[in-house]
Design a protein around this motif. Structure first.
Motif, mmCIF file in Angstrom:
data_model
loop_
_atom_site.group_PDB
_atom_site.id
_atom_site.type_symbol
_atom_site.label_atom_id
_atom_site.label_comp_id
_atom_site.label_asym_id
_atom_site.label_seq_id
_atom_site.Cartn_x
_atom_site.Cartn_y
_atom_site.Cartn_z
ATOM 1 N N LEU A 43 -5.232 3.431 7.471
ATOM 2 C CA LEU A 43 -5.096 3.716 6.115
ATOM 3 C C LEU A 43 -4.447 5.318 6.192
ATOM 4 O O LEU A 43 -3.341 5.250 5.352
ATOM 5 N N ASN A 44 -4.679 5.988 7.123
ATOM 6 C CA ASN A 44 -4.110 7.289 6.942
ATOM 7 C C ASN A 44 -2.802 7.470 7.742
ATOM 8 O O ASN A 44 -1.990 8.307 7.495
ATOM 9 N N ALA A 45 -2.348 6.409 8.340
ATOM 10 C CA ALA A 45 -1.091 6.202 9.124
ATOM 11 C C ALA A 45 -0.096 5.793 7.920
ATOM 12 O O ALA A 45 0.965 5.487 8.290
ATOM 13 N N LEU A 46 -0.574 5.162 6.917
ATOM 14 C CA LEU A 46 0.455 4.545 5.688
ATOM 15 C C LEU A 46 1.216 5.488 5.340
ATOM 16 O O LEU A 46 2.378 5.074 4.942
ATOM 17 N N ASP A 47 1.089 6.670 5.344
ATOM 18 C CA ASP A 47 2.223 7.753 4.551
ATOM 19 C C ASP A 47 3.340 8.110 5.575
ATOM 20 O O ASP A 47 4.116 9.054 5.320
ATOM 21 N N GLY A 48 3.196 7.734 6.910
ATOM 22 C CA GLY A 48 4.242 8.143 7.780
ATOM 23 C C GLY A 48 4.248 9.354 8.578
ATOM 24 O O GLY A 48 5.023 9.786 9.123
ATOM 25 N N PHE B 12 0.774 -1.157 0.040
ATOM 26 C CA PHE B 12 -0.188 0.149 -0.029
ATOM 27 C C PHE B 12 0.983 1.452 0.070
ATOM 28 O O PHE B 12 0.426 2.283 -0.579
ATOM 29 N N ARG B 13 1.754 1.215 0.781
ATOM 30 C CA ARG B 13 2.846 2.365 0.658
ATOM 31 C C ARG B 13 3.415 2.756 -0.408
ATOM 32 O O ARG B 13 3.649 4.023 -0.964
ATOM 33 N N GLU B 14 3.806 1.564 -1.063
ATOM 34 C CA GLU B 14 4.558 1.825 -2.494
ATOM 35 C C GLU B 14 3.268 2.514 -3.482
ATOM 36 O O GLU B 14 3.690 3.244 -4.136
ATOM 37 N N ARG B 15 2.329 1.779 -3.402
ATOM 38 C CA ARG B 15 1.156 2.461 -4.361
ATOM 39 C C ARG B 15 0.891 3.716 -3.990
ATOM 40 O O ARG B 15 0.535 4.690 -4.906
ATOM 41 N N LEU B 16 1.053 4.157 -2.609
ATOM 42 C CA LEU B 16 0.737 5.616 -2.290
ATOM 43 C C LEU B 16 1.803 6.556 -2.751
ATOM 44 O O LEU B 16 1.587 7.565 -3.219
ATOM 45 N N GLN B 17 2.954 6.040 -3.052
ATOM 46 C CA GLN B 17 4.100 6.802 -3.189
ATOM 47 C C GLN B 17 4.148 7.008 -4.829
ATOM 48 O O GLN B 17 4.867 7.952 -5.490
ATOM 49 N N SER B 18 3.470 6.088 -5.486
ATOM 50 C CA SER B 18 3.442 6.115 -7.054
ATOM 51 C C SER B 18 2.517 7.223 -7.296
ATOM 52 O O SER B 18 2.656 8.362 -7.113
ATOM 53 N N SER B 19 1.261 6.818 -7.794
ATOM 54 C CA SER B 19 0.279 7.843 -8.133
ATOM 55 C C SER B 19 -1.100 7.578 -7.375
ATOM 56 O O SER B 19 -2.117 8.402 -7.701
ATOM 57 N N GLU B 20 -1.165 6.614 -6.735
ATOM 58 C CA GLU B 20 -2.502 6.297 -6.076
ATOM 59 C C GLU B 20 -3.072 7.192 -4.959
ATOM 60 O O GLU B 20 -1.984 7.660 -4.131
ATOM 61 N N THR B 21 -3.933 7.240 -4.487
ATOM 62 C CA THR B 21 -4.648 7.930 -3.502
ATOM 63 C C THR B 21 -5.187 7.191 -2.453
ATOM 64 O O THR B 21 -5.494 5.783 -2.664
ATOM 65 N N TYR B 22 -5.477 7.529 -1.164
ATOM 66 C CA TYR B 22 -5.952 6.867 -0.252
ATOM 67 C C TYR B 22 -7.388 6.143 -0.596
ATOM 68 O O TYR B 22 -7.513 5.091 -0.395
ATOM 69 N N ASP B 23 -8.105 6.954 -1.381
ATOM 70 C CA ASP B 23 -9.570 6.384 -1.998
ATOM 71 C C ASP B 23 -9.304 5.414 -2.800
ATOM 72 O O ASP B 23 -10.284 4.204 -2.787
ATOM 73 N N ASP B 24 -8.012 5.229 -3.765
ATOM 74 C CA ASP B 24 -7.944 4.088 -4.584
ATOM 75 C C ASP B 24 -7.600 2.762 -3.892
ATOM 76 O O ASP B 24 -8.117 1.758 -4.300
ATOM 77 N N ILE B 25 -6.982 3.002 -2.392
ATOM 78 C CA ILE B 25 -6.659 1.844 -1.875
ATOM 79 C C ILE B 25 -7.699 1.507 -0.806
ATOM 80 O O ILE B 25 -7.665 0.306 0.060
#
Length: 894
Positions: free
Chosen positions: A118-123, A50-63
């Motif tokens: 979900l919201n803690a994934l971006d650190g 999930f973290r890798e997907r957020l760092q690419s182009s996906e959003t919280y809502d996407d995952i």
């Protein structure tokens, strides 16, 4: 009419939102089979994915769908709980930055794990805000296994310590198992941090008083979920968080005023406005006070302070009651939270009121405090990038949440059909008659083994009922602010057969009442309250407790479930709904009823004349109650009026606090900017030029010729601010030059003076002095500014008599005061930095540099030796300050 037709066709907004979320819930549940087949390691790896997907182009809502499904599976594996559909809905609502109204027992704590993960994934950190330390600690321990399994760290901050969740850690005190002590900063650096609203707010203020970024505990205010959001953002909104220090005023005046208060008579000397909680001194009262205090004119500017303290003394004696508004504990006056009934140690009423109450109760008076830093919960929580909340009662305050916090309220349906019966209120003529009926009702319930939770609005009432129950030999527990350390344990057992629990307001909020009792509490009873026991002993006790609780639950269900008995209506309907909501959790049966008297504060203050007249005309006995729609309607209308009034007060306060908030933001940003700079030379030079410009504008006006300019004041000002000798300026200045040329000359002089001072002091020491002197001056000036703003706010209402809008006037004057403060910061800083003297031995100075800022006086640092007394120092002798210079070249120049 038209809106009701539209609702029938399209449904309410709440219904439309629930319909929108339905498909998402089904998508989450559809992933259950595929995720349940994964090994623990593969499920854990989802976090990194999930973290890798957020760092690419996906959003919280996407995952969102996948992340929620992963948390649901992890929860099932670690703590044995799987989210219901309504909890999934609640989780989505919280993620979207909305308030989720979920009834008591619907599992708000578990629902929050979904958006928190979900919201803690971006650190960047997630804060879960609770109403007390016990809940913060409990929830971190309870939900910690879910987050830890998924690779996220969990912290918990308490009033006096901080923890990190560690599944391998065991404490001597079993209640602290898995919670390993850590620094405040470490707790905040965790992906998820649990704590109370007070601790989060105070840590923010404390951080903004520090002198080094590395000492800051908090980081970015990213996302917060506020549990019991109505309690924190509405009930406590009027109470600012204040960090204060003692002022230097004498406390004798409070004793002096307290001696005369009992001699003043209600109605003739003063009048009480109970609705506004205010007291007004009459003309006769003012004359009486003058006589008692032996002053000629009470309203003379010399005596005007007496007026304020007399009014505070009258409030202390007439509006604030012992064991309702406060208690006296260990020789101190401790405030009782009017909404939860909990003690609030460390909190003090401001403006001399707390001291007036201390004088009334005959305890030692603490010095009046001066505010050093302050913020309201309203403004603190609005600083978060995203804010959400959850509670069992928010819908009645939806308008306020929307207008103040820009938060919508979403009512989440219950998992099971609500089976609680809410009986109509019964009203008695007198308070005594009401209490007799209450005791009789409790006795009837107790005979048939039905548990009763009795809600009171004061400690005084709870203790009175306790005495009456003792007379009838009815076993019971009292849950009030005096013993709140045990409140959670008492509340968990309030659902056992025959249990009678008396609770002030919503003490114990956040703890479920389980019919038949909570097995954990029963297991502790079996172990006789020991905190040291083996794993085998605990397992055996839990097995026995589960059997006992299961048998007891059957008895309670037969008796009709938990009965809620309210002894008085609260000012807000929401608080009454909270009390009712303790019964009927997860489809359990239950009942509720409120007992009212015409002598109750709400009925007395907001008019019960019609009902009183009706009871009188019918010749009704005081022990005969009435049940009528008119009664309920009158009560509801009274509550609505109070709610509207309180909302207006909070909104009004926020309008004023918004002014302070902008100024606070400016000052804190300015401090942060100072802390971030390694070298402030350019800042000092720019500041010097700004002040030089101001001196030149004042002494060399454009509408006057150079020969008419105030040259003496010009030279004196440059010497006073920058320490540049008059002779040096006179020798270099050409009075026939243009003003622009003059500016260039003075700019050059100032810069040269600063470079000389830097060379004399040393580069490293100068950098240290720049930062610490400026921060210290900012803090002192801000403290004085807060006091001045308090005084401005106190008197601004009088502008209304002059046909002026007090708020507009407040904004205008506050702006002028802030501008004056920032100018004082600049001039005082320059005056100190240009004149500071230190030892020439750099190593000696370094040894004396503390971690906290030095207190600097003009012309000397605190590390210098004190001036010697005795014979006068000769001008050519070494300066006694220890600088190594001649006296005429050093301190004689000051």
């Amino acid at each position: 009419m038209f809106s009701s037709v539209l609702k029938k066709i399209f449904g309410t907004k709440n219904e439309r939102e629930l319909k929108r979320l339905g498909p998402l819930v089904e998508e989450i549940k559809a992933l259950e089979d595929s995720l349940s087949s994964l090994s623990d390691d593969r499920l854990k790896n989802k976090t990194e994915e999930f973290r890798e997907r957020l760092q690419s182009s996906e959003t919280y809502d996407d995952i969102l769908v996948e992340a929620f499904a992963v948390v649901r599976e992890a929860s099932k594996r670690t703590i044995g709980l799987k989210h219901f559909d309504v909890q999934l809905i609640g989780g989505i609502v919280l993620h979207e930055g909305t308030i989720a109204e979920m009834k008591t027992g619907e599992g708000k704590t578990l629902a929050a794990t979904l958006p928190v993960y979900l919201n803690a994934l971006d650190g960047r950190g997630v804060h879960v805000v609770t109403v007390n330390d016990y809940l913060a600690k409990r929830d971190a321990q309870w939900m910690g296994p879910v987050y830890h399994f998924l690779g996220l760290s969990v912290g918990a901050i308490q009033h006096d310590t901080s923890f990190r969740y560690n599944p391998d850690y065991r404490s001597e005190d079993k209640r602290l198992d898995f919670l390993m002590e850590c620094s405040r900063k470490d707790a905040y650096m965790a992906d998820i941090t649990y704590g109370t609203n007070n601790e989060f707010g105070f840590d923010f203020l404390r951080d903004n008083m520090k002198y080094d970024f590395t000492e800051f505990a908090q980081r970015e205010l990213n996302y917060a979920i506020v549990d019991e959001v109505d309690s924190i953002l509405i009930d406590e909104a009027r109470t600012p968080l204040i960090i204060s220090g003692p002022s230097e005023e004498s406390t004798d005046k409070y004793y002096k005023i307290n001696r005369i208060i009992p001699k003043l008579k209600n109605e003739s000397d003063f009048t009480i406005d109970e609705k506004a909680k205010n007291i007004i001194l009459t003309e006769e009262g003012a004359l009486e006070v003058e006589k008692l205090l032996n002053v000629e004119n009470l309203f003379d500017p010399v005596n005007i302070e007496f007026v304020h303290h007399v009014l505070q003394g009258l409030k202390a004696h007439n509006l604030f009651k012992l064991d309702r508004d406060y208690v006296v504990k260990d020789g101190e006056v401790v405030i009782v939270d009017e909404f939860t009934g909990r003690l609030m140690p460390g909190r003090r009423w401001s403006d001399g009121l707390h001291q007036a109450i201390e004088a009334k109760e005959g305890v030692k008076i603490a010095s009046e405090n001066q505010t050093l830093a302050s913020i309201t919960f309203q403004n603190y929580f609005r600083m978060y990038n995203k804010l959400a909340g959850m509670t069992g009662t928010a819908d009645t305050e939806a308008e306020e949440f929307a207008k103040i916090y820009n938060l919508d309220v979403m009512v989440i349906p219950t998992n099971q059909i609500m089976r609680r019966q809410d009986h109509p209120d019964v009203i008695y003529k007198t308070r005594d008659a009401k209490y007799r009926a209450v005791i009789n009702e409790i006795e009837e319930c107790n005979k048939k083994n039905q548990p009763v939770l009795v809600g009171t609005i004061s400690i005084e009432t709870s203790e009175f009922l306790s005495k009456e129950l003792k007379k009838r030999k009815i076993p019971h527990s009292v849950l009030n602010a005096k013993f709140h350390e045990k409140e959670a344990e008492i509340v968990t057992q309030a659902g056992r057969s025959g249990a009678v629990t008396i609770a002030t307001n919503m003490a114990g909020r956040g703890t479920d009442i389980v019919l038949g009792g909570n097995p954990i509490g029963v297991a502790r009873e079996i172990l006789k309250g020991r905190s040291n026991y083996s794993e085998e002993e605990w397992t055996g006790a839990m097995e026995e407790a589960l059997k006992l609780c299961s048998l007891d639950r059957e008895k309670v269900l037969e008796a009709g479930g938990l009965f809620i008995l309210g002894t008085e209506r609260h000012e807000a309907r929401r608080i009454d709904n909270q009390l009712r909501g303790r019964s009927g959790r997860q489809g359990d049966p239950g009942a509720s009823r409120f007992y009212i008297s015409l002598e109750d504060d709400l009925m007395r203050i907001f008019g019960s004349d019609k009902i009183s007249g009706l009871m009188g005309r019918l010749g009704m006995d005081e022990d005969v109650p009435i049940e009528h729609k008119m009664v309920s309607k009158a009560l509801e209308n009274a509550q609505k009026r109070v709610e509207a009034h309180n909302f207006d007060i909070r909104k009004h306060l926020l309008e004023y606090d918004d002014v302070m908030n902008k100024q606070r933001t400016e000052i804190y940003l300015y401090r942060a900017d100072i802390l971030s700079l390694e070298n402030m030379t350019d800042r000092v030079i720019d500041m010097s030029k700004d002040v030089a410009d101001d001196i030149l504008e004042r002494t060399c006006p454009d509408n006057a010729y150079p020969e008419n300019w105030d040259w003496d004041t010009l030279y004196d000002s440059f010497y006073g601010t920058f320490g540049i000798q008059k002779e040096r300026l006179k020798k270099g200045v050409d009075q026939s030059k243009s003003k622009d040329s003059l500016k260039d000359f003075f700019y050059k002089q100032v810069e040269e003076a600063f470079r000389e001072k830097e060379s004399e002091t040393g580069h490293d020491i100068m950098r240290y002095l720049e930062r610490n002197i400026l921060l210290q001056i900012v803090d002192v000036q801000w403290k004085d500014h807060l006091l001045a703003m308090d005084h401005l706010k106190e008197g601004i209402g009088l502008r209304g008599y002059g046909q002026k809008d007090p708020l507009v006037e407040y904004k205008r004057e506050a702006f002028d005061m802030f501008e004056d403060m920032t100018y004082r910061i600049s001039t005082e800083f320059l005056s100190r930095i240009f004149k500071v003297q230190v030892h020439t031995d750099e190593n000696a100075f370094r040894m004396r540099m503390p971690s906290r800022p030095l207190i600097f006086n003009r012309g000397e640092a605190s590390s210098q030796q004190p001036l010697r007394k005795g014979k006068k120092t000769g001008r050519n002798e070494p300066c006694p300050c220890g600088s190594g210079k001649k006296y005429k070249k050093c301190c004689e120049r000051q």
